[in-house]
Design an enzyme around this catalytic site. Structure first.
Site, PDB file in Angstrom:
ATOM      1  NE  ARG A 153      -4.182  -1.860   1.929  1.00  0.00           N
ATOM      2  CZ  ARG A 153      -4.239  -2.977   2.669  1.00  0.00           C
ATOM      3  NH1 ARG A 153      -3.329  -3.206   3.589  1.00  0.00           N
ATOM      4  NH2 ARG A 153      -5.196  -3.839   2.475  1.00  0.00           N
TER       5      ARG A 153
ATOM      6  CE  LYS B 292       0.098  14.012 -14.794  1.00  0.00           C
ATOM      7  NZ  LYS B 292      -0.137  14.440 -16.189  1.00  0.00           N
TER       8      LYS B 292
ATOM      9  CD  GLU C 205       7.907  16.476 -22.257  1.00  0.00           C
ATOM     10  OE1 GLU C 205       7.387  17.511 -21.802  1.00  0.00           O
ATOM     11  OE2 GLU C 205       7.250  15.442 -22.506  1.00  0.00           O
TER      12      GLU C 205
ATOM     13  CE  LYS D  48       6.014  17.326 -14.053  1.00  0.00           C
ATOM     14  NZ  LYS D  48       6.284  16.124 -14.861  1.00  0.00           N
TER      15      LYS D  48
ATOM     16  CD  GLU E 295      -2.998  16.320 -15.674  1.00  0.00           C
ATOM     17  OE1 GLU E 295      -3.784  15.731 -16.414  1.00  0.00           O
ATOM     18  OE2 GLU E 295      -1.782  16.122 -15.681  1.00  0.00           O
TER      19      GLU E 295
ATOM     20  NE  ARG F  50       1.255  17.186 -12.673  1.00  0.00           N
ATOM     21  CZ  ARG F  50       1.842  16.290 -11.887  1.00  0.00           C
ATOM     22  NH1 ARG F  50       1.492  16.215 -10.618  1.00  0.00           N
ATOM     23  NH2 ARG F  50       2.769  15.482 -12.350  1.00  0.00           N
TER      24      ARG F  50
ATOM     25  CG  ASN G  51      -1.053  17.122 -19.874  1.00  0.00           C
ATOM     26  OD1 ASN G  51      -0.135  16.335 -19.676  1.00  0.00           O
ATOM     27  ND2 ASN G  51      -2.069  17.251 -19.035  1.00  0.00           N
TER      28      ASN G  51
ATOM     29  CG  HIS H 178       2.278  15.810 -23.443  1.00  0.00           C
ATOM     30  ND1 HIS H 178       3.002  16.976 -23.619  1.00  0.00           N
ATOM     31  CD2 HIS H 178       3.116  14.942 -22.821  1.00  0.00           C
ATOM     32  CE1 HIS H 178       4.216  16.804 -23.134  1.00  0.00           C
ATOM     33  NE2 HIS H 178       4.310  15.587 -22.644  1.00  0.00           N
TER      34      HIS H 178
ATOM     35  CG  HIS I  23      -0.249  10.891 -24.768  1.00  0.00           C
ATOM     36  ND1 HIS I  23      -0.841  11.270 -23.594  1.00  0.00           N
ATOM     37  CD2 HIS I  23       1.083  10.906 -24.520  1.00  0.00           C
ATOM     38  CE1 HIS I  23       0.086  11.501 -22.675  1.00  0.00           C
ATOM     39  NE2 HIS I  23       1.261  11.289 -23.221  1.00  0.00           N
TER      40      HIS I  23
ATOM     41  CG  HIS J 125       7.146  11.094 -24.564  1.00  0.00           C
ATOM     42  ND1 HIS J 125       5.777  10.986 -24.740  1.00  0.00           N
ATOM     43  CD2 HIS J 125       7.335  12.155 -23.725  1.00  0.00           C
ATOM     44  CE1 HIS J 125       5.162  11.931 -24.030  1.00  0.00           C
ATOM     45  NE2 HIS J 125       6.079  12.643 -23.414  1.00  0.00           N
TER      46      HIS J 125
END
Length: 350
Positions: free
Chosen positions: A106, A128, A170, A212, A222, A226, A230, A233, A237, A249
């Site tokens: 956990r 993330k 990026e 960031k 997000e 935030r 993206n 992105h 994606h 990427h």
């Protein structure tokens, strides 16, 4: 921490702060050949109890199968909640290791040791984590902040040039979001960046991590600001999904950023001169500026890319949500854009 000879620093800090914790190192075959023995040597000198696990490189390792295999191995080793997972590698290793750390027992601590520019400036910071499924990229995951991030600029010298420059996309993203001055500083220092000048790259990494972290502190999960991280992105994606993730990427992000800017132009929000400035910068930095530069054999379809976007987790009220550009250094979020307008923007890159 951004420093040279980072492995001795990592072992020293583990011995100082986590003396009774076992270290579980996760890396891939490429990175293990270069750096795993160095990290192990430092841990042995400090008499730190550790185990290491090596996965295959590439997006295919961000899967339930690999997650399950690693979980079983670490559980059999007798992991306890005070132990720590170290992610030694690029974004794929970091995403997978972080997700594993978030769910095993956990949740246990994990530490990032990113070795690519992309992971150093972006994926290692922010918490993330996740894996891919047939339905899309990073759709299964969690928010789990690393206990520390250790970055050694020297690891970038072992990267293929194309991989290094992929991460640079990026970097430009951060400038386009809210820092016009940073964009033109990058453009002015492009030779130093291409030559991997230590001081220039260190400044870039620290700048991006700071940018960031500022955003993530305000919006970790997000729900608002935030989302601006993206930029490019949503398109990227979709490109990655179309190629079964067999694409760098950062190269997909570079073209995705240009698509977002071109869509902004067609919507009347961006001057074409601003778009041209960014496209020319990507050209000079040897990044792709259209889909054929990413894959010449693929028969690209705007309709197919939009279908991929429909599966994206960034959708809101059945509408694709885009991060768009007003000018270099200023972006905005918009949804409910007609598919015809999206197709028009994409077709310029086919």
């Amino acid at each position: 921490v951004v420093d040279k000879k980072i492995f001795s620093r990592i072992a020293h800090n583990h011995d100082k702060f986590f003396n009774n914790s076992k270290a579980f190192i996760i890396t891939d075959t490429n990175v293990s050949r270069l750096y795993l023995s160095s990290l192990k040597k430092e841990f042995l000198e400090k008499k730190i109890n550790f185990s290491s696990f090596v996965i295959k490189p590439g997006e295919s390792s961000k899967s339930f199968d690999v997650l399950s295999t690693l979980s079983a191995k670490i559980l059999r080793e007798g992991v306890i909640r005070s132990d720590i997972i170290y992610a030694l590698g690029g974004g794929i290793v970091g995403d997978l290791s972080g997700f594993l750390a978030s769910i095993i027992l956990r949740g246990i601590k994990f530490i990032q040791i990113p070795t690519t520019l992309l992971s150093q400036v972006d994926s290692s910071v922010g918490g993330k984590t996740g894996i891919n499924t047939a339905e899309g990229k990073n759709l299964i995951g969690s928010f789990h902040q690393p206990a520390a991030v250790y970055i050694d600029v020297a690891t970038l010298s072992s990267l293929p040039k194309r991989d290094y420059l992929s991460g640079y996309a990026e970097v430009v993203k951060y400038a386009l979001i809210n820092d016009k001055v940073f964009f033109y500083w990058l453009h002015k220092n492009r030779k130093n960046i291409l030559d991997l000048d230590f001081n220039t790259i260190k400044k870039i990494i620290l700048k991006c991590c700071h940018k960031k972290s500022e955003i993530v502190i305000k919006d970790e999960k997000e729900g608002g600001i935030r989302m601006t991280l993206n930029l490019g992105h949503t398109f990227a994606h979709a490109i990655e999904a179309e190629l079964d993730y067999k694409v760098l990427h950062g190269e997909a992000v570079a073209v995705g950023i240009l698509m977002a800017m071109k869509l902004s132009y067609y919507l009347g929000n961006l001057k074409i001169e601003e778009y041209n400035t960014v496209e020319n910068h990507f050209k000079e930095m040897r990044l792709p500026i259209n889909l054929l530069k990413i894959n010449r054999k693929k028969k690209w379809s705007a309709v197919r890319l939009v279908e991929n976007m429909e599966k994206d987790k960034k959708k809101i009220k059945n509408s694709i949500r885009f991060i768009l550009c007003k000018r270099i250094g200023e972006i905005f979020i918009q949804s409910h854009i007609s598919n015809d307008m999206i197709y028009k923007a994409i077709e310029d890159f086919i």
